[in-house]
Design a protein around this motif. Structure first.
Motif, mmCIF file in Angstrom:
data_model
loop_
_atom_site.group_PDB
_atom_site.id
_atom_site.type_symbol
_atom_site.label_atom_id
_atom_site.label_comp_id
_atom_site.label_asym_id
_atom_site.label_seq_id
_atom_site.Cartn_x
_atom_site.Cartn_y
_atom_site.Cartn_z
ATOM 1 N N LYS A 1 -0.033 -7.640 -0.975
ATOM 2 C CA LYS A 1 -1.170 -7.083 -1.723
ATOM 3 C C LYS A 1 -2.255 -8.125 -1.923
ATOM 4 O O LYS A 1 -3.438 -7.855 -1.750
ATOM 5 C CB LYS A 1 -0.702 -6.630 -3.107
ATOM 6 N N ALA A 2 -1.871 -9.297 -2.262
ATOM 7 C CA ALA A 2 -2.829 -10.371 -2.532
ATOM 8 C C ALA A 2 -3.564 -10.755 -1.268
ATOM 9 O O ALA A 2 -4.769 -11.009 -1.287
ATOM 10 C CB ALA A 2 -2.092 -11.571 -3.117
ATOM 11 N N VAL A 3 -2.846 -10.764 -0.137
ATOM 12 C CA VAL A 3 -3.465 -11.119 1.143
ATOM 13 C C VAL A 3 -4.554 -10.110 1.472
ATOM 14 O O VAL A 3 -5.670 -10.460 1.829
ATOM 15 C CB VAL A 3 -2.406 -11.182 2.268
ATOM 16 N N LYS A 4 -4.218 -8.787 1.251
ATOM 17 C CA LYS A 4 -5.186 -7.711 1.565
ATOM 18 C C LYS A 4 -6.409 -7.840 0.676
ATOM 19 O O LYS A 4 -7.531 -7.700 1.117
ATOM 20 C CB LYS A 4 -4.522 -6.361 1.373
ATOM 21 N N ARG A 5 -6.163 -8.081 -0.627
ATOM 22 C CA ARG A 5 -7.273 -8.162 -1.587
ATOM 23 C C ARG A 5 -8.215 -9.298 -1.206
ATOM 24 O O ARG A 5 -9.424 -9.156 -1.191
ATOM 25 C CB ARG A 5 -6.720 -8.375 -2.996
#
Ligand code: SF4
Length: 193
Positions: free
Chosen positions: A185-189
């Motif tokens: 999730k953090a990578v996508k954000r």
């Protein structure tokens, strides 16, 4: 004076307590004394010590106080200045052979020590001979200074041991721990997806 001396021996337990408190205060004042300079405070402290102890114990300011080992009976009042027990001439009733009106300093010491918490053990310690070079100096100051110096040395040694233990632990540790993977999730954000 003599009566007060006898009174002090009878109150040896109270004086033992007071002495311990005075010692604790003097040790706590070590940083102040060091800042002012021990040489500078020697005279005023010795003056106060002399006034108090002359009144209560007929102190002669030998500079190596042993009152807590002698039941609060000052051995310097013995005409023979014996520091490790009485001579063979104690008169009946515990009086001095040189001064028949005076109670033997060591008979009093035994009485005082039996009233003290640690007196019975301490009176059996062998005391060193008087060092005349210390006459007139403050015992309070010298003893508290020695205690404070010993505590400082012990504290420094403990710090040193701790510092060595830490550097040893660091040397044994891997230089860098592998980083954990970042959550998806953090990578996508971060990439704006
Ligand atoms: S032992 Fe020395 S310092 Fe202590 S009371 Fe006697 S003369 Fe004074």
């Amino acid at each position: 004076m003599y009566r007060l001396r006898l009174y002090s021996v009878r109150q040896a337990r109270a004086f033992e307590w007071i002495y311990k408190r005075v010692e604790a205060v003097m040790v706590a004042l070590d940083p102040v004394f060091r800042r002012l300079g021990y040489n500078r405070v020697e005279r005023p402290v010795a003056f106060v010590e002399k006034c108090v102890k002359t009144l209560l114990f007929d102190c002669r300011m030998c500079g190596q106080c042993v009152l807590s080992s002698t039941g609060m009976s000052c051995p310097m009042n013995c005409p023979k200045q014996l520091r490790n027990g009485p001579c063979g001439g104690v008169r009946p009733g515990g009086f001095c052979e040189v001064k028949p009106d005076m109670k033997c300093v060591w008979a009093l010491a035994w009485d005082g020590a039996s009233r003290m918490r640690e007196g019975a053990d301490r009176i059996n310690e062998v005391l060193p001979p008087v060092e005349h070079g210390l006459t007139g100096s403050s015992s309070w100051l010298r003893v508290s200074r020695e205690i404070a110096a010993a505590r400082r040395t012990a504290k420094d040694a403990a710090r040193q041991t701790l510092a060595e233990a830490f550097s040893g632990a660091r040397a044994a540790e891997p230089a860098a721990a592998p980083l954990a993977e970042e959550p998806e999730k953090a990578v996508k954000r971060n990439s704006g997806v």
